[in-house]
Motif scaffolding. Sequence first.
Motif, PDB file in Angstrom:
ATOM      1  N   GLU A   1       0.813  -1.222   0.000  1.00 46.10           N
ATOM      2  CA  GLU A   1       0.000   0.000   0.000  1.00 46.10           C
ATOM      3  C   GLU A   1       0.848   1.276   0.000  1.00 46.10           C
ATOM      4  N   THR A   2       2.163   1.150   0.185  1.00 43.92           N
ATOM      5  CA  THR A   2       3.049   2.320   0.131  1.00 43.92           C
ATOM      6  C   THR A   2       3.662   2.510  -1.261  1.00 43.92           C
ATOM      7  N   ILE A   3       3.305   1.638  -2.198  1.00 43.93           N
ATOM      8  CA  ILE A   3       3.877   1.682  -3.549  1.00 43.93           C
ATOM      9  C   ILE A   3       2.846   2.266  -4.501  1.00 43.93           C
TER      10      ILE A   3
ATOM     11  N   ASN B   1      -2.044   4.001  -4.927  1.00 45.45           N
ATOM     12  CA  ASN B   1      -1.196   2.842  -4.638  1.00 45.45           C
ATOM     13  C   ASN B   1      -1.666   1.610  -5.412  1.00 45.45           C
ATOM     14  N   VAL B   2      -0.758   0.653  -5.565  1.00 43.34           N
ATOM     15  CA  VAL B   2      -1.012  -0.512  -6.412  1.00 43.34           C
ATOM     16  C   VAL B   2      -2.130  -1.401  -5.883  1.00 43.34           C
ATOM     17  N   VAL B   3      -2.340  -1.415  -4.567  1.00 41.44           N
ATOM     18  CA  VAL B   3      -3.425  -2.219  -3.997  1.00 41.44           C
ATOM     19  C   VAL B   3      -4.764  -1.580  -4.351  1.00 41.44           C
ATOM     20  N   SER B   4      -4.893  -0.275  -4.135  1.00 42.24           N
ATOM     21  CA  SER B   4      -6.147   0.418  -4.446  1.00 42.24           C
ATOM     22  C   SER B   4      -6.454   0.402  -5.944  1.00 42.24           C
ATOM     23  N   LEU B   5      -5.415   0.375  -6.764  1.00 45.82           N
ATOM     24  CA  LEU B   5      -5.626   0.282  -8.216  1.00 45.82           C
ATOM     25  C   LEU B   5      -6.104  -1.108  -8.643  1.00 45.82           C
ATOM     26  N   GLY B   6      -5.954  -2.099  -7.768  1.00 50.33           N
ATOM     27  CA  GLY B   6      -6.354  -3.460  -8.106  1.00 50.33           C
ATOM     28  C   GLY B   6      -5.310  -4.202  -8.912  1.00 50.33           C
TER      29      GLY B   6
ATOM     30  N   PRO C   1      -6.369 -12.473 -15.495  1.00 53.48           N
ATOM     31  CA  PRO C   1      -7.324 -11.651 -16.227  1.00 53.48           C
ATOM     32  C   PRO C   1      -6.776 -10.250 -16.478  1.00 53.48           C
ATOM     33  N   ALA C   2      -7.271  -9.646 -17.546  1.00 51.57           N
ATOM     34  CA  ALA C   2      -6.853  -8.287 -17.891  1.00 51.57           C
ATOM     35  C   ALA C   2      -7.396  -7.301 -16.861  1.00 51.57           C
ATOM     36  N   TRP C   3      -6.595  -6.299 -16.534  1.00 50.06           N
ATOM     37  CA  TRP C   3      -7.019  -5.273 -15.589  1.00 50.06           C
ATOM     38  C   TRP C   3      -8.138  -4.438 -16.200  1.00 50.06           C
ATOM     39  N   HIS C   4      -9.084  -4.033 -15.368  1.00 41.88           N
ATOM     40  CA  HIS C   4     -10.122  -3.078 -15.773  1.00 41.88           C
ATOM     41  C   HIS C   4     -10.471  -2.218 -14.565  1.00 41.88           C
ATOM     42  N   ARG C   5     -11.082  -1.078 -14.817  1.00 42.96           N
ATOM     43  CA  ARG C   5     -11.295  -0.093 -13.757  1.00 42.96           C
ATOM     44  C   ARG C   5     -12.156  -0.606 -12.611  1.00 42.96           C
ATOM     45  N   ASP C   6     -12.966  -1.627 -12.836  1.00 43.04           N
ATOM     46  CA  ASP C   6     -13.791  -2.175 -11.752  1.00 43.04           C
ATOM     47  C   ASP C   6     -12.943  -2.853 -10.681  1.00 43.04           C
ATOM     48  N   MET C   7     -11.676  -3.105 -10.955  1.00 44.00           N
ATOM     49  CA  MET C   7     -10.775  -3.697  -9.960  1.00 44.00           C
ATOM     50  C   MET C   7     -10.291  -2.657  -8.949  1.00 44.00           C
ATOM     51  N   MET C   8     -10.489  -1.383  -9.252  1.00 42.98           N
ATOM     52  CA  MET C   8     -10.037  -0.301  -8.375  1.00 42.98           C
ATOM     53  C   MET C   8     -10.970  -0.175  -7.171  1.00 42.98           C
ATOM     54  N   SER C   9     -10.407   0.277  -6.058  1.00 44.82           N
ATOM     55  CA  SER C   9     -11.234   0.581  -4.891  1.00 44.82           C
ATOM     56  C   SER C   9     -12.071   1.824  -5.209  1.00 44.82           C
ATOM     57  N   ASP C  10     -13.156   2.007  -4.456  1.00 42.98           N
ATOM     58  CA  ASP C  10     -13.981   3.198  -4.664  1.00 42.98           C
ATOM     59  C   ASP C  10     -13.173   4.470  -4.445  1.00 42.98           C
ATOM     60  N   GLU C  11     -12.273   4.443  -3.451  1.00 45.73           N
ATOM     61  CA  GLU C  11     -11.436   5.611  -3.173  1.00 45.73           C
ATOM     62  C   GLU C  11     -10.531   5.930  -4.365  1.00 45.73           C
ATOM     63  N   ALA C  12      -9.963   4.882  -4.978  1.00 47.43           N
ATOM     64  CA  ALA C  12      -9.096   5.088  -6.143  1.00 47.43           C
ATOM     65  C   ALA C  12      -9.891   5.631  -7.320  1.00 47.43           C
ATOM     66  N   LYS C  13     -11.112   5.155  -7.488  1.00 47.83           N
ATOM     67  CA  LYS C  13     -11.950   5.673  -8.574  1.00 47.83           C
ATOM     68  C   LYS C  13     -12.241   7.153  -8.361  1.00 47.83           C
ATOM     69  N   LEU C  14     -12.525   7.532  -7.122  1.00 45.09           N
ATOM     70  CA  LEU C  14     -12.779   8.943  -6.829  1.00 45.09           C
ATOM     71  C   LEU C  14     -11.518   9.776  -7.072  1.00 45.09           C
ATOM     72  N   GLU C  15     -10.361   9.273  -6.621  1.00 42.39           N
ATOM     73  CA  GLU C  15      -9.104   9.993  -6.766  1.00 42.39           C
ATOM     74  C   GLU C  15      -8.747  10.242  -8.226  1.00 42.39           C
ATOM     75  N   THR C  16      -9.061   9.278  -9.082  1.00 39.44           N
ATOM     76  CA  THR C  16      -8.687   9.386 -10.497  1.00 39.44           C
ATOM     77  C   THR C  16      -9.817   9.924 -11.369  1.00 39.44           C
ATOM     78  N   GLY C  17     -10.986  10.164 -10.780  1.00 43.30           N
ATOM     79  CA  GLY C  17     -12.126  10.653 -11.553  1.00 43.30           C
ATOM     80  C   GLY C  17     -12.768   9.577 -12.399  1.00 43.30           C
ATOM     81  N   MET C  18     -12.581   8.302 -12.032  1.00 47.37           N
ATOM     82  CA  MET C  18     -13.143   7.202 -12.822  1.00 47.37           C
ATOM     83  C   MET C  18     -14.388   6.601 -12.166  1.00 47.37           C
ATOM     84  N   PHE C  19     -14.980   7.326 -11.241  1.00 45.54           N
ATOM     85  CA  PHE C  19     -16.146   6.812 -10.516  1.00 45.54           C
ATOM     86  C   PHE C  19     -17.397   7.256 -11.257  1.00 45.54           C
ATOM     87  N   TYR C  20     -17.903   6.387 -12.097  1.00 47.38           N
ATOM     88  CA  TYR C  20     -19.158   6.674 -12.822  1.00 47.38           C
ATOM     89  C   TYR C  20     -19.858   5.403 -13.162  1.00 47.38           C
TER      90      TYR C  20
END
Length: 193
Positions: A103-105, A113-118, A174-193
């Motif tokens: 979580e520090t990376i 961080n890489v965990v919140s990004l999924g 599996p291929a990464w997709h934005r649904d793997m992100m935490s809600d906080e990460a989606k808010l931080e990146t503006g991808m929460f929709y």
Amino acid sequence: MFGGRFLVWTANEVIPLERKMVATLRDVPARIVPAGTPITIPEGSFITITQSLGGNYTVTVNGNMARIDGTDTDALGFEKQELVFTGNDGEDIQEAQVWQALETIFDPEIPVNVVSLGLIYSVVVDQQNKTVDIKMTLTAPGCGMGPVLVGDIEYRVAKVPNVKTVNVDLVFDPAWHRDMMSDEAKLETGMFY
């Protein structure tokens, strides 16, 4: 970069950082960008800091870009990022501490961080061999910063008490997709929709 200034992302705020030249105060480990090849920048080397994200610094040295971990920034004259692990009880590797290190990376290009990004699919601890095996992915298979991110993970997780070896398996299934992100990460990146 905004108006000739770079942004430093910390846990709670964004701080502008001017491009700055410093001399290293001691030998400092780094990784060449984007290959991730480990190098040592000798004491007294002049480097230019070009970016700070998640406590890590991207610098130019001898015409190459390199990444210096936040736990080594005392070599640049800055306060060193201390990794403090909770729940250490004996000689076993604590999986919770591995996740704490992960979580520090931060992704080199996104202030999350890489965990919140999924990006972390699994962590397996082998107590007998003192090994941590991590299965992870990238936000895009062609991401040129993949080797640097793998190096960041190997370096930080190796600082967890009792860890002797870190193996990172970079997978795309599996291929990464934005649904793997935490809600906080989606808010931080503006991808929460």
